[in-house]
Write an enzyme that holds these catalytic residues in place. Sequence first.
Site, PDB file in Angstrom:
ATOM      1  N   GLU A 115      -6.542  -7.602  -0.906  1.00 48.38           N
ATOM      2  CA  GLU A 115      -6.719  -7.910   0.441  1.00 48.38           C
ATOM      3  C   GLU A 115      -8.314  -8.089   0.013  1.00 48.38           C
ATOM      4  O   GLU A 115      -9.195  -6.482  -0.400  1.00 48.38           O
ATOM      5  CB  GLU A 115      -6.579  -7.033   0.957  1.00 48.38           C
ATOM      6  CG  GLU A 115      -5.001  -7.336   1.388  1.00 48.38           C
ATOM      7  CD  GLU A 115      -4.365  -6.281   2.530  1.00 48.38           C
ATOM      8  OE1 GLU A 115      -4.998  -5.381   3.298  1.00 48.38           O
ATOM      9  OE2 GLU A 115      -3.253  -5.951   2.533  1.00 48.38           O
TER      10      GLU A 115
ATOM     11  N   GLU B  30       0.401  -1.172   0.037  1.00 51.89           N
ATOM     12  CA  GLU B  30       0.226  -0.098   0.057  1.00 51.89           C
ATOM     13  C   GLU B  30       0.758   1.192   0.109  1.00 51.89           C
ATOM     14  O   GLU B  30       0.233   1.914   0.425  1.00 51.89           O
ATOM     15  CB  GLU B  30      -0.924   0.282   1.239  1.00 51.89           C
ATOM     16  CG  GLU B  30      -1.478  -0.816   0.780  1.00 51.89           C
ATOM     17  CD  GLU B  30      -3.771  -1.133   2.338  1.00 51.89           C
ATOM     18  OE1 GLU B  30      -2.522  -0.479   3.006  1.00 51.89           O
ATOM     19  OE2 GLU B  30      -4.417  -1.118   1.833  1.00 51.89           O
TER      20      GLU B  30
HETATM   21  C1  GLA Z   1      -4.211  -2.717   4.705  1.00 48.26           C
HETATM   22  C2  GLA Z   1      -3.046  -3.077   4.930  1.00 48.26           C
HETATM   23  C3  GLA Z   1      -3.129  -4.948   5.387  1.00 48.26           C
HETATM   24  C4  GLA Z   1      -3.977  -4.497   7.061  1.00 48.26           C
HETATM   25  C5  GLA Z   1      -5.087  -3.662   6.404  1.00 48.26           C
HETATM   26  C6  GLA Z   1      -6.408  -4.119   7.957  1.00 48.26           C
HETATM   27  O1  GLA Z   1      -5.228  -3.630   3.966  1.00 48.26           O
HETATM   28  O2  GLA Z   1      -2.395  -3.757   3.591  1.00 48.26           O
HETATM   29  O3  GLA Z   1      -1.753  -5.222   6.067  1.00 48.26           O
HETATM   30  O4  GLA Z   1      -2.952  -3.669   7.815  1.00 48.26           O
HETATM   31  O5  GLA Z   1      -5.118  -2.993   5.327  1.00 48.26           O
HETATM   32  O6  GLA Z   1      -6.286  -4.994   8.127  1.00 48.26           O
END
Ligand code: GLA
Length: 604
Positions: free
Chosen positions: A234, A160
């Site tokens: 995700e 991210e």
């Molecule tokens: C983001 C991050 C993950 C985690 C999620 C929330 O997507 O990439 O590592 O922190 O948020 O659980």
Amino acid sequence: MSRRGLRADSTQFTLEGKPFRILGGSVHYFRVPRPYWRDRLLQMKACGLNTLTTYVPWNLHEPERGTFHFHDQLDLKSYIRLAAEMGLWVILRPGPYICAEWDLGGLPSWLLQDKDMQLRTTYPGFVNAVNLYFDKLIPTVKPLMFEEGGPIIAVQVENEYGSYAKDEEYMPFIRNCLQSRGVNELLMTSDNWEGLKYGGVAGALKTINFQRLSVGAIQHLADMQPQKPLLVMEYWSGWFDVWGEHHHVFHAEDMLAVVSELLSRGVSINLYMFHGGTNFGFMNGALDFGTYKPQVTSYDYDAPLSEAGDCTMKCQLLRNLFSQYHSEPLPQVPSPQERRAYEPVVMQQHLSLWDSLHFTDKPHRSEKALNMENLPVNNNNGQSYGYTLYETTVTSGGALNSMNNIRDRALVFVEREYVGCLDYKTQKVTLPEAKGERMLSFLVENCGRVNYGKALNDQRKGIVGDIVLNHSPLRGFNIFCLDMKPRFINRLTHTAQWKTDFRSLAVPGFLQARLNVDGSPRDTFIQMTGWGKGVVFVNGQNLGRYWFIGPQRFLYLPGHWLRSGENQIILFEEQRTNGEVVFTENADHGKTIDVYKLPFCTLL
Ligand code: GLA
């Protein structure tokens, strides 16, 4: 003939030259006791998933500069091999930053010893440290890449980065770090809707992270990257919890509706998490969007497989759904692990914090208070986690002001009598007047470093600046590192100084009990009702923090950490004790809140 790995050359992935859909799930080896890895991965297979995704936490693999751990609980190679043995492909997410509700997003705290550190940028101090770490990590996993006959079909570049985006040269640097060390598999980046704009890097497939479908997220990804396969890296199957708020639930039917829709649109998916596990020890992260909020010990996440490995309703519904995407019947769901509610045990001995100080390393003397990371302990890598005790002498009472320099919470004592608590909200305590020199102590807890957002460089802990008494800064500290590592707990265990007369019980302090286990040990939950705030150690294993404010009021105790016969339970309690420890078979998550009822932005 060389085998063809995962390719993203059209709107569909191909693997070994054939169309392939990623049905993935995240399980973090560092959040699941090693003896349970096999069970959790078998559950994945039974649910109909074909790919395991895992992060790699740098702060556990390199706890001190140049000291690497890749064995036992951190034996990443064995974990990946186990996935292969089960017939699962692997997507590796080596960071170096991983977010993940993990202290400092997985970055080692010793990076913050450099006062100018710029994490997640091409600042030389960060680049050098990443290079040395990747020099160890990548050769470890390289033989497990698809092209070498292993299960790793893709590798994620950072995590991210679009939501951080402080340095345009950074993502190309991380990509090159992987490629120059021989990573030839498909590269991917992972971002939320907002982050997609800045998160990508040439040569890597963009993927998206979300929970709700209503905002056209998939179309957004397709527009940004036409003629490419679509992957939700995700898909948040639930959500994490912070102390003092409610336990998040994401209803099975709501989740299933989105997953079905994604599958019917031909999208590939990775469930984050398939199984969350536990933030054992002091490893939880924290959020800070104006208010600091540390995460709880459980990482149950309301995921399909619960913290203790139960196949929940979500898991069953997903299994039905995913079975339609397999030509063969899915394997049987492994039988659930038995749990036991052991008989309550009575606390038998206690040792005050003050008496335990003989068993810490020698205190460090310093005119000004030093932050944890810069203490000359752990071979000069500083203190990473736990508590630090700062002591000095004062000759008057009056107005004590923390100037907001306490990270994150301090119990304050005069002559070892409790006088108040300092944190972000409370920055003033009045010290009683008295004659002569008196000892002033601050027991400071690092409650977890922020793992997400722009404030990563400000995550130094302990006392991070001047504390003033009647406007004069305090000086002349004795500083004790209380990171409560196994060596310290072991020393405590063997001392004859434990007391059995509970009339002299003092908190903060350690309390000890024995649990007798007949036959083979089973998993259990320790119910913390009646206790205040602290940490539990079972046979030396740090199970994590508890806090009466909830939502979590239990700690998961894997049966594997118990033995048949006698077991030692040590609690470090800060404020209020109960005479006994009670066990239950099931976790009580406390008050819950439906993630669909939260404003959308809280999930970005
Ligand atoms: C983001 C991050 C993950 C985690 C999620 C929330 O997507 O990439 O590592 O922190 O948020 O659980």
